[in-house]
Design a protein around this motif. Sequence first.
Motif, PDB file in Angstrom:
ATOM      1  N   GLY A  53       0.814  -1.206   0.000  1.00  0.00           N
ATOM      2  CA  GLY A  53       0.000   0.000   0.000  1.00  0.00           C
ATOM      3  C   GLY A  53       0.850   1.259   0.000  1.00  0.00           C
ATOM      4  O   GLY A  53       0.546   2.230  -0.715  1.00  0.00           O
ATOM      5  N   ALA A  54       1.924   1.259   0.785  1.00  0.00           N
ATOM      6  CA  ALA A  54       2.832   2.412   0.805  1.00  0.00           C
ATOM      7  C   ALA A  54       3.475   2.597  -0.563  1.00  0.00           C
ATOM      8  O   ALA A  54       3.589   3.726  -1.072  1.00  0.00           O
ATOM      9  CB  ALA A  54       3.893   2.213   1.881  1.00  0.00           C
ATOM     10  N   PHE A  55       3.905   1.491  -1.173  1.00  0.00           N
ATOM     11  CA  PHE A  55       4.492   1.545  -2.507  1.00  0.00           C
ATOM     12  C   PHE A  55       3.491   2.121  -3.510  1.00  0.00           C
ATOM     13  O   PHE A  55       3.839   2.990  -4.326  1.00  0.00           O
ATOM     14  CB  PHE A  55       4.922   0.137  -2.926  1.00  0.00           C
ATOM     15  N   ALA A  56       2.237   1.666  -3.440  1.00  0.00           N
ATOM     16  CA  ALA A  56       1.215   2.144  -4.366  1.00  0.00           C
ATOM     17  C   ALA A  56       0.988   3.650  -4.213  1.00  0.00           C
ATOM     18  O   ALA A  56       0.808   4.371  -5.207  1.00  0.00           O
ATOM     19  CB  ALA A  56      -0.090   1.383  -4.142  1.00  0.00           C
ATOM     20  N   GLU A  57       1.015   4.144  -2.980  1.00  0.00           N
ATOM     21  CA  GLU A  57       0.848   5.586  -2.772  1.00  0.00           C
ATOM     22  C   GLU A  57       2.027   6.368  -3.332  1.00  0.00           C
ATOM     23  O   GLU A  57       1.862   7.456  -3.886  1.00  0.00           O
ATOM     24  CB  GLU A  57       0.674   5.884  -1.287  1.00  0.00           C
ATOM     25  N   LEU A  58       3.230   5.825  -3.174  1.00  0.00           N
ATOM     26  CA  LEU A  58       4.412   6.499  -3.714  1.00  0.00           C
ATOM     27  C   LEU A  58       4.371   6.555  -5.238  1.00  0.00           C
ATOM     28  O   LEU A  58       4.744   7.560  -5.840  1.00  0.00           O
ATOM     29  CB  LEU A  58       5.679   5.772  -3.251  1.00  0.00           C
ATOM     30  N   VAL A  59       3.922   5.485  -5.867  1.00  0.00           N
ATOM     31  CA  VAL A  59       3.905   5.416  -7.322  1.00  0.00           C
ATOM     32  C   VAL A  59       2.765   6.237  -7.909  1.00  0.00           C
ATOM     33  O   VAL A  59       2.939   6.980  -8.875  1.00  0.00           O
ATOM     34  CB  VAL A  59       3.804   3.948  -7.790  1.00  0.00           C
ATOM     35  N   GLY A  60       1.573   6.103  -7.333  1.00  0.00           N
ATOM     36  CA  GLY A  60       0.409   6.786  -7.867  1.00  0.00           C
ATOM     37  C   GLY A  60      -0.220   6.021  -9.017  1.00  0.00           C
ATOM     38  O   GLY A  60       0.361   5.080  -9.564  1.00  0.00           O
ATOM     39  N   PRO A  61      -1.433   6.415  -9.416  1.00  0.00           N
ATOM     40  CA  PRO A  61      -2.213   5.627 -10.371  1.00  0.00           C
ATOM     41  C   PRO A  61      -1.896   5.882 -11.843  1.00  0.00           C
ATOM     42  O   PRO A  61      -2.428   5.193 -12.710  1.00  0.00           O
ATOM     43  CB  PRO A  61      -3.656   6.068 -10.061  1.00  0.00           C
ATOM     44  N   GLU A  62      -1.055   6.846 -12.150  1.00  0.00           N
ATOM     45  CA  GLU A  62      -0.892   7.244 -13.546  1.00  0.00           C
ATOM     46  C   GLU A  62       0.115   6.401 -14.312  1.00  0.00           C
ATOM     47  O   GLU A  62      -0.099   6.026 -15.469  1.00  0.00           O
ATOM     48  CB  GLU A  62      -0.494   8.723 -13.618  1.00  0.00           C
ATOM     49  N   GLY A  63       1.268   6.098 -13.699  1.00  0.00           N
ATOM     50  CA  GLY A  63       2.327   5.424 -14.425  1.00  0.00           C
ATOM     51  C   GLY A  63       2.175   3.913 -14.479  1.00  0.00           C
ATOM     52  O   GLY A  63       1.422   3.311 -13.709  1.00  0.00           O
ATOM     53  N   GLN A  64       2.925   3.301 -15.397  1.00  0.00           N
ATOM     54  CA  GLN A  64       2.908   1.848 -15.548  1.00  0.00           C
ATOM     55  C   GLN A  64       3.812   1.191 -14.502  1.00  0.00           C
ATOM     56  O   GLN A  64       4.896   1.676 -14.205  1.00  0.00           O
ATOM     57  CB  GLN A  64       3.422   1.481 -16.945  1.00  0.00           C
ATOM     58  N   VAL A  65       3.346   0.052 -13.967  1.00  0.00           N
ATOM     59  CA  VAL A  65       4.090  -0.717 -12.976  1.00  0.00           C
ATOM     60  C   VAL A  65       4.250  -2.142 -13.482  1.00  0.00           C
ATOM     61  O   VAL A  65       3.321  -2.707 -14.073  1.00  0.00           O
ATOM     62  CB  VAL A  65       3.363  -0.721 -11.609  1.00  0.00           C
ATOM     63  N   ALA A  66       5.429  -2.731 -13.247  1.00  0.00           N
ATOM     64  CA  ALA A  66       5.680  -4.123 -13.622  1.00  0.00           C
ATOM     65  C   ALA A  66       5.923  -4.959 -12.380  1.00  0.00           C
ATOM     66  O   ALA A  66       6.745  -4.597 -11.536  1.00  0.00           O
ATOM     67  CB  ALA A  66       6.885  -4.215 -14.553  1.00  0.00           C
ATOM     68  N   ASP A  67       5.197  -6.078 -12.272  1.00  0.00           N
ATOM     69  CA  ASP A  67       5.427  -7.072 -11.218  1.00  0.00           C
ATOM     70  C   ASP A  67       6.312  -8.151 -11.828  1.00  0.00           C
ATOM     71  O   ASP A  67       5.848  -8.980 -12.619  1.00  0.00           O
ATOM     72  CB  ASP A  67       4.089  -7.639 -10.742  1.00  0.00           C
TER      73      ASP A  67
END
Length: 226
Positions: A53-67
Motif C-alpha cells: 500500500g505504501a508503494f502504491a501511494e508512492l507510485v500513484g495511479p498514472e504510471g505503468q508498474v511491472a510485477d
Amino acid sequence: MTDDTRHDTGHGIRHDTGFLDTTRTFYDAIAEDYADRFRATGAGTPLDRALMGAFAELVGPEGQVADLGCGPGRVTAHLASLGLRVFGLDLSASMVAIARRENPDLRFEQGSMLELDLPDGALAGAVSWYSSIHTPWERLPDLFGELRRVLAPGGHLLLAFQVGDEPHHFDHPFGHPVALDFERRRPEPMAELLEKAGFTVLSRTVRVQEEDTSTKVPQACLIARR
C-alpha cells in the motif's frame, strides 16, 4: 553444439545464464501445485499488504508498474486492486498461463527481468516480490542496473526477499523431480548494491521469524527510488 548458457553483455563480458533455465524448468514443473498451495494466502500478511500500500501511494495511479517474477499473479492482482496500472512478467510459461487464467483482466507476459523488453524510463514502478532470490549474487548488479534503466526518474522499486546467509535448497517439491536453491540475503548489502546502481533506499523493514506461522525465517522488504 554451442554453449547457450553464456550471455554476452555487449562489453566483452560473458555471464552464466544457466540459472535462468533451471529456474524456468523448476516453476514450469510445480506451477499448478504452487498456485493451489498459496492461493489462500492472497497477497501475503497484513504487514506485506501495508508495504504494498505504501508503494502504491508512492507510485500513484498514472504510471505503468511491472510485477517482475509475478508467478500466478496474486501480488499483481493486489497491486491492481490498489489502483495501479500493473502488468506481470515471469520466466515460467506455466506460471504465466495460470496468472492469465485467474486474472483475465490483467496483462501477463513471459520474459526475464534481467533483459526487459521495455524502453528506458518506461515504468513508474517495479516490484520484485521474492523473485530476485534466484539471481546469483554476482548478477545482482546487472539486475538492479536493468531495473534502474526501465524506471523513470523518480520511479520506485519494491524488493522483498528472505533474510539469511545461506541458501535454502528445495528438492522434489510436491513430488516433482526438480530442485532449486533459494538465496537468502541481508538487507544491508542489498541496500548497498541498490545505492551503487543509482537508487536511493527509502525504507528497510524486516518481518521477524514466527515459528507458529508461515514466516519460518525473517523477511526483508526494501523500497527504493531511482
